[in-house]
Design a protein around this motif. Structure first.
Motif, PDB file in Angstrom:
ATOM      1  N   UNK A 583      10.957  10.267   0.698  1.00 54.83           N
ATOM      2  CA  UNK A 583       9.931  10.661  -0.258  1.00 54.83           C
ATOM      3  C   UNK A 583       8.609  11.033   0.395  1.00 54.83           C
ATOM      4  N   UNK A 584       8.490  10.874   1.683  1.00 53.82           N
ATOM      5  CA  UNK A 584       7.247  11.261   2.343  1.00 53.82           C
ATOM      6  C   UNK A 584       7.185  12.755   2.602  1.00 53.82           C
ATOM      7  N   UNK A 585       8.339  13.378   2.983  1.00 57.16           N
ATOM      8  CA  UNK A 585       8.250  14.778   3.423  1.00 57.16           C
ATOM      9  C   UNK A 585       9.633  15.411   3.531  1.00 57.16           C
ATOM     10  N   UNK A 586      10.532  15.125   2.612  1.00 60.97           N
ATOM     11  CA  UNK A 586      11.874  15.691   2.684  1.00 60.97           C
ATOM     12  C   UNK A 586      11.805  17.205   2.516  1.00 60.97           C
ATOM     13  N   UNK A 587      12.465  17.932   3.383  1.00 54.50           N
ATOM     14  CA  UNK A 587      12.362  19.390   3.410  1.00 54.50           C
ATOM     15  C   UNK A 587      12.783  20.006   2.081  1.00 54.50           C
ATOM     16  N   UNK A 588      11.885  20.808   1.499  1.00 58.20           N
ATOM     17  CA  UNK A 588      12.172  21.514   0.266  1.00 58.20           C
ATOM     18  C   UNK A 588      11.990  20.708  -1.002  1.00 58.20           C
ATOM     19  N   UNK A 589      11.650  19.449  -0.886  1.00 58.45           N
ATOM     20  CA  UNK A 589      11.517  18.594  -2.070  1.00 58.45           C
ATOM     21  C   UNK A 589      10.113  18.684  -2.673  1.00 58.45           C
ATOM     22  N   UNK A 590      10.058  18.562  -4.003  1.00 59.08           N
ATOM     23  CA  UNK A 590       8.779  18.440  -4.705  1.00 59.08           C
ATOM     24  C   UNK A 590       8.370  16.973  -4.685  1.00 59.08           C
ATOM     25  N   UNK A 591       7.169  16.697  -4.206  1.00 58.92           N
ATOM     26  CA  UNK A 591       6.736  15.315  -3.981  1.00 58.92           C
ATOM     27  C   UNK A 591       5.405  15.081  -4.688  1.00 58.92           C
ATOM     28  N   UNK A 592       5.266  13.911  -5.285  1.00 65.62           N
ATOM     29  CA  UNK A 592       3.998  13.471  -5.839  1.00 65.62           C
ATOM     30  C   UNK A 592       3.484  12.316  -4.990  1.00 65.62           C
ATOM     31  N   UNK A 593       2.169  12.281  -4.792  1.00 63.94           N
ATOM     32  CA  UNK A 593       1.532  11.166  -4.076  1.00 63.94           C
ATOM     33  C   UNK A 593       0.338  10.693  -4.899  1.00 63.94           C
ATOM     34  N   UNK A 594       0.348   9.410  -5.239  1.00 59.35           N
ATOM     35  CA  UNK A 594      -0.783   8.780  -5.923  1.00 59.35           C
ATOM     36  C   UNK A 594      -1.613   8.050  -4.877  1.00 59.35           C
ATOM     37  N   UNK A 595      -2.929   8.273  -4.909  1.00 61.92           N
ATOM     38  CA  UNK A 595      -3.809   7.817  -3.832  1.00 61.92           C
ATOM     39  C   UNK A 595      -4.954   6.972  -4.376  1.00 61.92           C
ATOM     40  N   UNK A 596      -5.147   5.798  -3.759  1.00 61.53           N
ATOM     41  CA  UNK A 596      -6.258   4.911  -4.110  1.00 61.53           C
ATOM     42  C   UNK A 596      -7.154   4.704  -2.895  1.00 61.53           C
ATOM     43  N   UNK A 597      -8.432   4.600  -3.158  1.00 56.15           N
ATOM     44  CA  UNK A 597      -9.394   4.305  -2.113  1.00 56.15           C
ATOM     45  C   UNK A 597      -9.753   2.832  -2.152  1.00 56.15           C
ATOM     46  N   UNK A 598      -9.513   2.124  -1.072  1.00 57.98           N
ATOM     47  CA  UNK A 598      -9.971   0.735  -0.937  1.00 57.98           C
ATOM     48  C   UNK A 598     -11.197   0.757  -0.020  1.00 57.98           C
ATOM     49  N   UNK A 599     -11.219  -0.099   0.988  1.00 56.71           N
ATOM     50  CA  UNK A 599     -12.412  -0.174   1.824  1.00 56.71           C
ATOM     51  C   UNK A 599     -12.214   0.276   3.247  1.00 56.71           C
ATOM     52  N   UNK A 600     -11.133   1.044   3.509  1.00 58.15           N
ATOM     53  CA  UNK A 600     -10.892   1.475   4.873  1.00 58.15           C
ATOM     54  C   UNK A 600     -10.325   0.348   5.714  1.00 58.15           C
ATOM     55  N   UNK A 601     -10.712   0.299   6.966  1.00 60.57           N
ATOM     56  CA  UNK A 601     -10.192  -0.692   7.908  1.00 60.57           C
ATOM     57  C   UNK A 601     -10.391  -2.106   7.375  1.00 60.57           C
ATOM     58  N   UNK A 602      -9.345  -2.919   7.483  1.00 58.26           N
ATOM     59  CA  UNK A 602      -9.375  -4.276   6.939  1.00 58.26           C
ATOM     60  C   UNK A 602     -10.325  -5.180   7.719  1.00 58.26           C
ATOM     61  N   UNK A 603     -10.874  -6.162   6.987  1.00 61.12           N
ATOM     62  CA  UNK A 603     -11.742  -7.163   7.605  1.00 61.12           C
ATOM     63  C   UNK A 603     -11.209  -8.542   7.245  1.00 61.12           C
ATOM     64  N   UNK A 604     -11.562  -9.517   8.039  1.00 61.79           N
ATOM     65  CA  UNK A 604     -11.121 -10.879   7.791  1.00 61.79           C
ATOM     66  C   UNK A 604     -11.888 -11.485   6.627  1.00 61.79           C
ATOM     67  N   UNK A 605     -11.157 -12.224   5.762  1.00 67.15           N
ATOM     68  CA  UNK A 605     -11.770 -12.866   4.603  1.00 67.15           C
ATOM     69  C   UNK A 605     -11.372 -14.335   4.603  1.00 67.15           C
ATOM     70  N   UNK A 606     -12.372 -15.203   4.682  1.00 68.59           N
ATOM     71  CA  UNK A 606     -12.109 -16.640   4.767  1.00 68.59           C
ATOM     72  C   UNK A 606     -12.527 -17.376   3.498  1.00 68.59           C
TER      73      UNK A 606
END
Length: 849
Positions: A583-606
Motif C-alpha cells: 500500500x505504500x507504492x504498488x506499481x499502477x495502484x491508486x493509493x490514498x494517504x492520510x497525514x497527521x502532523x505531530x511534533x516532529x522528532x520525539x522527545x523524552x517525557x517523564x
C-alpha cells in the motif's frame, strides 16, 4: 427588516475585510398559509449580448423537504416560455434529480437539460454559484460552465434529461438572456402574483455581467482557512444589461447598485432584508436535525408541525462551551410554542407531554420542561402576543427564559437562573424550537439575531448585541450575543496545516508525494484498487517501521533505506519500492494517504511512572507515544495485584482517544474512546481496530480504572498494552474546536432521515464504527469522494479494495455529517456508533457543500 447602527461601514469591516451586509430572504410558496411566492423580475428594453454573459450569486438553501417542482435561481421567459429559455434551478422532486443543480436550455436547438450528479443538501451555510455562458467558444463544454465555491463542475459530472448533452449547445447560438421584451427573473417564473418554481432560502450579492465570460475569481477568493469568500464586485464593468443586486435598500430590494437596471419585486417587503450573509452566517433551524413532522419555512426560521412531533428543530450552530448566547422565539398566534436549549443526543418524546433527558424548554403556558419534568414559573407568558427570550451561558450551563422582555432572573449578573444544564452536556447544546399545534397559522418563528420582524409579524426594533451585531426585538442582556459566525470564537488551528489527505498512483520506484502542506508525523496509506494491508508509519518509530491496521502483526522493518516510506519531507513524503507494504507504492495502484502532523522528532517525557518518547502537537490535540511495558502480568486475567502505570502523552489536555499497538509482538490494536460507556476508562471499555467486534470491558487491567489526565494516560496490567519486555506505540487524540471531533451518535435505522451529527466544521476525514454491536471501521474522506452523496469507503480492519455502494451513503456538510443509509454498521437503530473526524474548514470559515 434588519437595522444597522449608524457606525456600520457598508462593504467593509473595521479590519478591512470585505463584507456583505444584507441578503434577501425568499419563501417556498404554500404550506404555512402563504398563497404566493416571492420573486424579482426585470424585462430588458434593448437587446444586448445574447451569446456571452456571466451570472454570480450567493445562496443559502431553505427547507429541503418542501415538495415543489423546482427551486429556480434564474430564468427567462416571454409569458411562460418559448425558444431560447435559460433556467438555473434546484430540482425538488421530478426526474430523480432531487437536490441536484439543473441547467435547462430550451431551444432554439434541441436544447440542453444538464443535471449535476452531485447533491446539494446543506442548508447551514452559504454557497457561491457562477454560471458562465459563452457560445462563441470552440469547445462545446466551455459554452456553459457552472462553478460552485470557486471550482468548476466538470462536463463529465452531469446527467442529461430528455436531450443529449452539451452537443446541442451550438456555437454562436443566441439565447433569451439579454433579449428585449423577455423577462429575467430570480426565484420564480410564470405569473408574478402566483409564480411557479419559487425558491426558498436566501440570495445575496447577485452580479450579472453582460458581454463578458468571467471566471469565479472575478467574484471571490480563497481565504486563510481554505474557504471561498466574496470580494468587492463594484468595480466590474457590468455592460448594457448588467446589474448588481446587493439588497442594501430595504425600501427597494430590487435596486441595481451599479446603475439603473432595477428589478421589480413581487411579494417582497422590507422585512425580507436580512443580516444573514456570506460574510456573517446566522444560525437557522436545521432541516437535517429535526423530526420529519417539523415543517420549516421563511428561510428555516418559521416552524410548525404536521403531526405529533418526536424531535424538534435544532439550531444550525452549536452553543459551544464558552460563549453567552441570546435568541428570541415568537408565536404568530395560538398556543403551545416551545423554545429553549437541548442536548444533541436527546431522544425527545411527543410534545408537550414529555421532553426528553437534557432538553430544557419553555412552554407557552408559562412553564418549562427540564428532563421531562414540568414546572410552572411565569403565568404572564400564557397571555398576549408572546415573544420568548432565551439567554444561555455555555460556560456555566445557566439558562434564563424571558416573556415579552422580562426575564426570570438577571442574566447579565449571572443570577436568578431558571435552571442549569449539567456540565457533561454543556458542550453539545443547541437552541431548539418546537410547536405542539399542527397548524400553519399558529407557527413559531425564531430569531437568532437576523430578523426582529419575525417574518413581518412584528414591527422590527433593531436591538443589537454587545458586539454591535444583530437585529433583536428586545435588547439582549449585556455580553449575550446573537448566534452567528462573527460571534463564534476564533479558530486557532488551520486544519490543512495539521491534517491532510493525498491521492497518488504507485510506480514501484522512488517518487516524492507532495501536496500535504506540512511534514507529516504519521502517514496512514492504503491501496485503493487492490486488496493490500493498510500501512502506518510514524516519525517516533521511524520511517522504516510499518504497522498494519488490519492485522495483529508485529512491527515490520523495511530491508533498505530505499524501500516503502523512504523519508518524511517538508511537503509530504517519499516512497520507494514496496518491500514490506504494497500500500505504500504498488506499481499502477491508486493509493490514498492520510497525514497527521505531530511534533516532529520525539522527545523524552517523564510525566508518568513509565518514561515515554513523545512527538506531540498540543494545539491540534494529537500525539504519538512510544513506551516500554512494565507489568509482570503473564495472563489476560491478571492485573499484577491491582497495580497500574502512567504514561506521559505530551498534550495539554486529556486525550479522548488512546489507540495502542504492541510493536515487538503479534497483538491487537486496542482503542479507548470517551464515548464507549458512561465511565469508559474506569470500566476498561475498548474496541479493537483490527476486527469488527463490539465494545468490551476489562476493568482495572486495561486503563487502570483511571481516566486520562492532562499529562498522562493510565495502563493496567494487561499485557496487550503494558507488559514487561514489550514495546508499544500509542496514538492519542482529543477534540479541538473547529479542527477535530471525538464523539458518538445513536443510529435510527432510517434510509431517508438518518442522524445528523454536529462537528462544528466541514469534515474532511471520518472514521466511524458501530460500538455496541459488530461493525466495520469505515473510513471516508473528501478527496476520494469530493461531493455528496459520499459512498466510497475503506475499512480499517480489512485489506479489501475501496468499495462504493449506496448501502453506506453519507453527506459531509458545512457543520457536520448526515447519515443517508440504514446500513447496520453505520446507522443501526438504537446502537451507539463512535467516530473521530478531522476538518477541511471550521464552520466559522466555510461554505455549504
Amino acid at each position: 427588516m434588519s437595522v444597522l447602527n449608524e457606525n456600520t461601514i457598508i462593504g467593509a469591516s473595521a479590519g478591512g475585510e470585505f463584507e456583505i451586509n444584507h441578503s434577501l430572504r425568499l419563501h417556498n410558496r404554500g404550506g404555512d398559509g402563504a398563497s404566493t411566492g416571492k420573486t424579482l423580475r426585470r424585462t430588458p428594453s434593448v437587446n444586448s449580448n445574447r451569446k456571452t454573459w456571466t451570472l454570480s450569486m450567493w445562496h443559502k438553501r431553505g427547507d429541503l423537504d418542501f415538495v415543489q417542482m423546482q427551486d429556480l435561481f434564474f430564468g427567462t421567459g416571454a409569458g411562460g416560455g418559448g425558444d431560447g429559455v435559460v433556467r438555473l434551478r434546484f430540482e425538488r422532486g421530478a426526474y430523480a434529480a432531487k437536490d441536484k443543480l439543473w441547467l435547462s436550455l430550451d431551444g432554439p436547438t434541441p436544447g440542453v437539460n444538464a443535471v449535476t450528479n452531485r447533491l446539494f443538501r446543506d442548508a447551514s451555510a452559504w454557497m457561491h454559484i457562477v454560471l458562465r455562458f459563452d457560445t462563441t467558444q470552440s469547445t462545446v463544454t466551455d459554452r456553459a460552465r457552472i462553478y460552485i465555491n470557486g471550482e468548476v463542475i466538470p462536463a463529465t459530472d452531469y446527467s442529461h434529461l430528455w436531450t443529449s448533452a452539451w452537443s446541442n449547445l451550438a456555437q454562436n447560438s443566441e439565447w433569451a438572456v439579454n433579449k428585449a421584451g423577455w423577462y429575467e427573473s430570480f426565484a420564480g417564473t410564470g405569473s408574478t402574483s402566483n409564480p411557479d418554481n419559487v425558491l426558498g432560502g436566501y440570495l445575496a450579492d447577485i452580479a450579472f455581467v453582460d458581454g463578458q465570460s468571467l471566471g469565479p475569481d472575478s467574484f471571490g477568493e480563497t481565504g486563510d482557512y481554505g474557504e471561498w469568500k466574496p470580494i468587492d464586485v463594484s468595480d466590474l464593468t457590468f455592460g448594457t444589461n448588467g446589474y448588481h443586486l446587493d439588497f442594501a435598500d430595504a425600501s427597494a430590494m430590487g435596486n441595481d447598485a451599479n446603475g439603473s437596471n432595477n428589478f421589480s419585486v413581487y411579494n417582497i417587503t422590507a422585512n425580507d432584508q436580512m443580516l444573514d450573509s456570506p460574510t456573517n452566517n446566522f444560525a437557522v433551524l436545521n432541516p437535517l436535525a429535526r423530526d420529519s413532522s417539523v415543517i420549516l419555512r421563511e428561510g428555516n426560521l418559521l416552524f410548525y408541525r404536521a403531526a405529533n412531533m418526536t424531535r424538534p428543530a435544532l439550531s444550525t450552530i452549536g452553543l459551544g462551551s464558552t460563549q453567552k448566547w441570546y435568541c428570541e422565539f415568537h408565536e404568530r398566534s395560538g398556543t403551545n410554542i416551545y423554545a429553549g436549549v437541548q442536548w444533541e443526543g436527546t431522544n425527545v418524546n411527543t410534545y408537550p407531554h414529555a421532553v426528553g433527558t437534557y432538553a430544557y424548554v419553555a412552554n407557552a403556558d408559562g412553564g418549562y420542561y427540564q428532563n421531562g419534568s414540568y414546572t410552572s414559573f411565569n403565568n404572564s407568558m400564557s397571555s398576549g402576543d408572546k415573544i420568548r427570550s432565551i439567554a444561555y451561558d455555555a460556560a456555566t450551563g445557566k439558562m434564563w427564559i424571558g416573556a415579552n422582555g422580562t426575564f426570570s432572573g438577571n442574566p447579565a449578573a449571572g443570577s436568578g437562573e431558571l435552571l442549569t444544564v449539567p456540565s457533561a452536556y454543556r458542550h453539545q447544546m443547541y437552541f431548539v424550537g418546537a410547536k405542539d399545534n399542527a397548524s400553519a397559522t399558529t407557527a413559531g418563528i425564531a430569531n437568532f439575531g437576523q430578523d426582529s420582524s419575525f417574518a413581518g409579524n412584528k414591527t422590527p426594533q433593531g436591538n443589537q448585541d454587545s458586539n454591535g451585531i444583530g437585529d433583536f426585538y428586545y435588547a439582549p442582556p449585556t455580553n449575550f450575543l446573537s448566534l452567528c459566525t462573527k460571534n463564534i470564537p476564533s479558530v486557532d488551528v488551520i486544519p490543512s496545516e495539521h491534517f491532510n489527505t493525498v491521492l497518488y498512483t504507485g510506480t514501484g520506484a522512488n517518487q516524492s508525494i507532495t501536496g500535504v502542506g506540512f511534514e507529516p508525523s504519521l502517514v496512514w496509506m492504503k491501496n485503493r484498487s487492490a486488496s493490500q494491508s493498510h500501512a502506518l508509519v510514524d516519525v517516533v518509530r521511524g520511517r522504516s517501521k510499518i504497522l498494519f491496521s488490519d492485522g495483529t502483526n508485529a512491527e515490520q522493518t523495511s530491508a533498505t533505506v530505499n524501500d516503502d516510506l523512504v523519508s518524511f519531507d517538508t511537503d509530504g513524503f517519499t516512497v520507494g519500492p514496496p518491500e514490506r507494504a504494497g500500500s505504500t507504492n504498488n506499481n499502477g495502484s491508486s493509493i490514498v494517504a492520510w497525514n497527521w502532523k505531530a511534533g516532529g522528532t520525539a522527545v523524552s517525557n517523564s510525566n508518568g511512572s513509565i518514561t515515554s518518547s513523545v512527538s506531540a502537537n498540543p494545539s491540534a490535540g494529537f500525539s504519538i507515544v512510544s513506551y516500554s511495558g512494565a507489568s509482570n502480568a503473564t495472563t489476560d486475567s491478571s492485573n499484577n495485584g491491582g497495580a497500574y502505570w502512567t504514561i506521559g502523552h505530551g498534550l495539554a489536555q486529556a486525550p479522548e482517544v488512546v489507540l495502542v499497538k504492541t510493536r515487538n509482538g503479534a497483538a491487537a490494536w486496542y482503542m479507548g474512546h470517551q464515548s464507549l460507556s458512561a465511565t469508559p476508562w474506569v470500566s476498561g471499555s475498548h474496541l479493537v481496530l483490527n476486527n469488527t467486534t463490539a465494545k468490551a470491558d476489562e476493568a482495572n487491567i486495561l486503563w487502570g480504572n483511571t481516566a486520562p489526565s492532562s499529562t498522562v494516560f493510565t495502563a493496567g496490567g494487561w499485557n496487550v498494552i503494558n507488559r514487561a519486555n514489550s514495546t508499544y506505540i500509542a496514538y492519542c487524540f482529543h477534540s479541538v474546536d473547529g479542527y477535530s471531533k471525538v464523539g458518538s451518535f445513536v443510529g435510527n435505522g432510517s434510509e431517508t432521515a438518518g442522524p445528523f451529527v454536529y462537528c462544528g466544521f466541514k469534515p474532511k476525514f471520518l472514521l466511524v464504527k458501530r460500538a455496541t454491536d459488530v461493525g466495520s471501521w469505515f473510513l471516508f474522506d473528501t478527496d476520494r469522494s469530493p461531493y455528496n452523496v459520499m459512498n466510497s469507503k475503506l475499512s480499517a480492519e480489512n485489506s479489501g479494495a475501496e468499495e462504493s455502494d449506496s448501502s453506506w451513503n453519507i453527506d459531509f456538510l458545512s457543520n457536520g455529517f448526515k447519515l443517508r443509509s440504514p446500513h447496520v454498521y453505520m446507522n443501526s437503530g438504537s446502537n451507539t456508533h463512535i467516530f473521530i473526524a478531522f476538518a477541511e474548514n471550521p464552520f466559522k470559515h466555510t461554505n455549504a457543500r
